[in-house]
Design a protein around this motif. Structure first.
Motif, PDB file in Angstrom:
ATOM      1  N   UNK A 177       0.787  -1.308   0.059  1.00 41.75           N
ATOM      2  CA  UNK A 177      -0.059   0.023  -0.107  1.00 41.75           C
ATOM      3  C   UNK A 177       0.976   1.130   0.105  1.00 41.75           C
ATOM      4  N   UNK A 178       1.816   1.288   0.655  1.00 40.76           N
ATOM      5  CA  UNK A 178       2.769   2.573   0.836  1.00 40.76           C
ATOM      6  C   UNK A 178       3.590   3.113  -0.095  1.00 40.76           C
ATOM      7  N   UNK A 179       3.300   2.129  -1.251  1.00 45.60           N
ATOM      8  CA  UNK A 179       4.211   2.685  -2.461  1.00 45.60           C
ATOM      9  C   UNK A 179       3.210   3.727  -3.419  1.00 45.60           C
ATOM     10  N   UNK A 180       2.071   3.807  -2.807  1.00 47.52           N
ATOM     11  CA  UNK A 180       1.219   4.673  -3.633  1.00 47.52           C
ATOM     12  C   UNK A 180       0.818   5.975  -2.873  1.00 47.52           C
ATOM     13  N   UNK A 181       1.692   6.480  -1.965  1.00 45.81           N
ATOM     14  CA  UNK A 181       1.402   7.330  -1.254  1.00 45.81           C
ATOM     15  C   UNK A 181       1.378   8.694  -2.165  1.00 45.81           C
ATOM     16  N   UNK A 182       2.011   9.210  -3.062  1.00 44.61           N
ATOM     17  CA  UNK A 182       2.060  10.196  -3.858  1.00 44.61           C
ATOM     18  C   UNK A 182       0.880  10.306  -4.826  1.00 44.61           C
ATOM     19  N   UNK A 183       0.536   9.304  -5.201  1.00 40.89           N
ATOM     20  CA  UNK A 183      -0.577   9.320  -6.049  1.00 40.89           C
ATOM     21  C   UNK A 183      -2.066   9.582  -5.301  1.00 40.89           C
ATOM     22  N   UNK A 184      -1.871   9.146  -4.175  1.00 36.04           N
ATOM     23  CA  UNK A 184      -3.167   9.306  -3.160  1.00 36.04           C
ATOM     24  C   UNK A 184      -3.137  10.710  -2.613  1.00 36.04           C
ATOM     25  N   UNK A 197      -8.521  -1.371  -1.181  1.00 34.07           N
ATOM     26  CA  UNK A 197      -8.566  -2.620  -0.847  1.00 34.07           C
ATOM     27  C   UNK A 197      -7.440  -2.965  -0.346  1.00 34.07           C
ATOM     28  N   UNK A 198      -7.487  -3.433   0.969  1.00 35.61           N
ATOM     29  CA  UNK A 198      -6.268  -3.934   1.987  1.00 35.61           C
ATOM     30  C   UNK A 198      -7.033  -4.718   2.918  1.00 35.61           C
ATOM     31  N   UNK A 212      -1.465   1.295   6.818  1.00 33.58           N
ATOM     32  CA  UNK A 212      -0.925   2.178   5.971  1.00 33.58           C
ATOM     33  C   UNK A 212      -2.024   2.805   4.940  1.00 33.58           C
ATOM     34  N   UNK A 213      -3.285   2.030   4.785  1.00 33.14           N
ATOM     35  CA  UNK A 213      -4.202   2.672   3.619  1.00 33.14           C
ATOM     36  C   UNK A 213      -4.693   3.718   4.352  1.00 33.14           C
ATOM     37  N   UNK A 214      -4.916   3.419   5.785  1.00 31.84           N
ATOM     38  CA  UNK A 214      -5.594   4.840   6.653  1.00 31.84           C
ATOM     39  C   UNK A 214      -4.354   5.813   6.766  1.00 31.84           C
ATOM     40  N   UNK A 215      -3.329   5.544   7.487  1.00 32.65           N
ATOM     41  CA  UNK A 215      -2.491   6.443   7.771  1.00 32.65           C
ATOM     42  C   UNK A 215      -1.825   7.303   6.799  1.00 32.65           C
ATOM     43  N   UNK A 216      -1.433   6.327   5.838  1.00 33.22           N
ATOM     44  CA  UNK A 216      -0.618   6.948   4.420  1.00 33.22           C
ATOM     45  C   UNK A 216      -1.456   7.476   3.554  1.00 33.22           C
ATOM     46  N   UNK A 217      -2.293   6.496   3.090  1.00 35.15           N
ATOM     47  CA  UNK A 217      -3.186   7.048   1.647  1.00 35.15           C
ATOM     48  C   UNK A 217      -4.469   7.792   2.234  1.00 35.15           C
ATOM     49  N   UNK A 218      -4.599   8.049   3.468  1.00 33.29           N
ATOM     50  CA  UNK A 218      -5.933   8.576   3.810  1.00 33.29           C
ATOM     51  C   UNK A 218      -7.146   7.856   3.655  1.00 33.29           C
ATOM     52  N   UNK A 223     -11.648  -1.700   1.558  1.00 34.09           N
ATOM     53  CA  UNK A 223     -12.377  -2.784   0.838  1.00 34.09           C
ATOM     54  C   UNK A 223     -11.872  -4.200   1.431  1.00 34.09           C
ATOM     55  N   UNK A 224     -12.712  -4.840   2.288  1.00 38.18           N
ATOM     56  CA  UNK A 224     -12.496  -6.095   2.835  1.00 38.18           C
ATOM     57  C   UNK A 224     -11.713  -5.856   4.172  1.00 38.18           C
ATOM     58  N   UNK A 225     -10.549  -5.819   4.459  1.00 38.93           N
ATOM     59  CA  UNK A 225      -9.873  -5.610   5.812  1.00 38.93           C
ATOM     60  C   UNK A 225     -10.072  -6.552   6.869  1.00 38.93           C
ATOM     61  N   UNK A 226     -10.895  -7.795   6.433  1.00 38.45           N
ATOM     62  CA  UNK A 226     -11.089  -8.625   7.450  1.00 38.45           C
ATOM     63  C   UNK A 226      -9.877  -9.288   8.075  1.00 38.45           C
ATOM     64  N   UNK A 227      -8.735  -9.079   7.630  1.00 38.75           N
ATOM     65  CA  UNK A 227      -7.449  -9.787   8.221  1.00 38.75           C
ATOM     66  C   UNK A 227      -7.092  -8.955   9.488  1.00 38.75           C
ATOM     67  N   UNK A 228      -7.682  -7.847   9.897  1.00 38.94           N
ATOM     68  CA  UNK A 228      -7.303  -7.131  10.800  1.00 38.94           C
ATOM     69  C   UNK A 228      -7.604  -7.801  12.184  1.00 38.94           C
ATOM     70  N   UNK A 229      -8.582  -8.961  11.903  1.00 37.54           N
ATOM     71  CA  UNK A 229      -8.867  -9.879  13.148  1.00 37.54           C
ATOM     72  C   UNK A 229      -7.659 -10.462  13.764  1.00 37.54           C
ATOM     73  N   UNK A 230      -6.711 -10.553  13.042  1.00 35.38           N
ATOM     74  CA  UNK A 230      -5.201 -11.205  13.477  1.00 35.38           C
ATOM     75  C   UNK A 230      -4.455 -10.227  14.192  1.00 35.38           C
ATOM     76  N   UNK A 231      -4.624  -8.929  14.139  1.00 34.03           N
ATOM     77  CA  UNK A 231      -3.959  -7.890  14.828  1.00 34.03           C
ATOM     78  C   UNK A 231      -4.690  -6.821  15.783  1.00 34.03           C
TER      79      UNK A 231
END
Ligand code: ZN
Length: 334
Positions: A177-184, A197-198, A212-218, A223-231
């Motif tokens: 995700x962080x690779x797209x910082x300038x674009x977003x 989507x992350x 990173x999607x929240x913090x870096x891309x704003x 989209x999805x995000x279900x794997x946060x259940x493990x963190x």
């Protein structure tokens, strides 16, 4: 719930290219000269993903079959119109349709962004007779070079009044995700609401991609995000930042995001305080519709009327469609 089909719904996460009506897909494939079997079971085998995928290539082939039929402006207008009509028949009142201009263009270099988008907007316009608030979301494909994505963003900026937001999709493991910082950052400067989507794939990088999607891309939505259940840490961050998850249970099962349907963390996330919404992702490719997802939650998870209402009111609020427009079609105050 008495009548799930008529029940007013919000769909925040539906890919236009993945929402082709099955009969239309078969008809168009034949028109393009593809060898399509006569019986429906073989047809479904050819075009649909109906069991958890074993390899990415098989699924990719199905998307390529869809891509190949999106050949003309007339077809694009038709599929956009039908996507709204189908959504209306599923009880959807607020509908966000997303698509990647680059995905359609790759298969049909005779088109260009302007032609593709104009044709899709015309289909949505033609579908205004249905009581559905519709908004288009522009997708950037992670797999493409940044300079190509910048062209997509410039196009979206030029046609800003026809979009409600932007999104980033495709392989989150190989293209972090962080690779797209300038674009977003540029999209943000131009006031585009952002969903990313992350956290879809069951890999260690998934929760970090959400963060990173929240913090870096704003991103306001994931989209999805279900794997946060493990963190636990990322999960708390999602709760505290009031980030909205666009959950798509059948999709997550078919792409191996969860080991079995019953193992989907939907309710756990909800109970942890995450804002959750119910979505179908690629109904045309999975052979489902949004009613399916409601049936699934009602049958396998005993979702109550109140839980459906909470998810839908959250989704209505989180939709990027302007308030006055979405309120016109939503039965409760947003
Ligand atoms: Zn998606």
């Amino acid at each position: 719930m008495e009548n799930l089909r008529q029940y007013p719904k919000v769909e925040l996460h539906r890919h236009l290219e993945g929402a082709l009506r099955f009969s239309t897909l078969v008809e168009l494939a034949r028109q393009m000269g593809q060898e399509v079997p006569k019986d429906q079971i073989s047809q479904k085998k050819m075009f649909l993903v109906q069991e958890p995928m074993k390899d990415l290539l098989t699924v990719l082939q199905k998307f390529m079959a869809t891509q190949s039929v999106l050949a003309t402006e007339e077809i694009l207008t038709r599929i956009a119109y039908e996507a709204v009509e189908d959504a209306h028949n599923e009880g959807i009142r607020i509908l966000e349709l997303r698509y990647a201009p680059t995905f359609i263009l790759q298969g049909h270099p005779n088109l260009n962004f302007e032609k593709i988008h104009r044709a899709i907007v015309a289909g949505v316009k033609k579908a205004e007779k249905f009581p559905v608030a519709v908004g288009l979301v522009c997708i950037f494909q992670r797999t493409l070079p940044l300079k190509d994505l910048e062209k997509v963003l410039d196009f979206a900026i030029d046609t800003k009044d026809t979009w409600v937001g932007v999104d980033l999709a495709d392989d989150e493991a190989a293209f972090p995700t962080k690779n797209f910082a300038t674009l977003f950052s540029k999209a943000h400067q131009h006031s585009f609401p952002i969903t990313i989507h992350a956290g879809e794939v069951p890999l260690p990088i998934a929760p970090k991609n959400v963060l990173d999607a929240i913090e870096i891309l704003g991103a306001q939505r994931i989209g999805h995000g279900l794997q946060i259940i493990h963190d636990e840490k990322v999960l708390r961050h999602v709760v505290d930042s009031k980030t909205v998850l666009e959950l798509c249970p059948t999709s997550n099962w078919l792409t191996n995001g969860v080991s079995k349907l019953e193992a989907h963390p939907f309710r756990k996330l909800m109970q942890a305080g995450v804002i959750t919404t119910i979505n179908s992702d690629d109904p045309g490719v999975f052979g489902i519709d949004l009613v399916n997802e409601y049936q699934l939650l009602a049958n396998s998870y005993q979702f109550s009327d109140q839980e459906f209402e909470i998810c839908n009111d959250s989704a209505a609020k989180a939709s990027f469609i302007p308030l006055a427009t979405k309120q016109k079609f939503w039965p409760r105050k947003i």
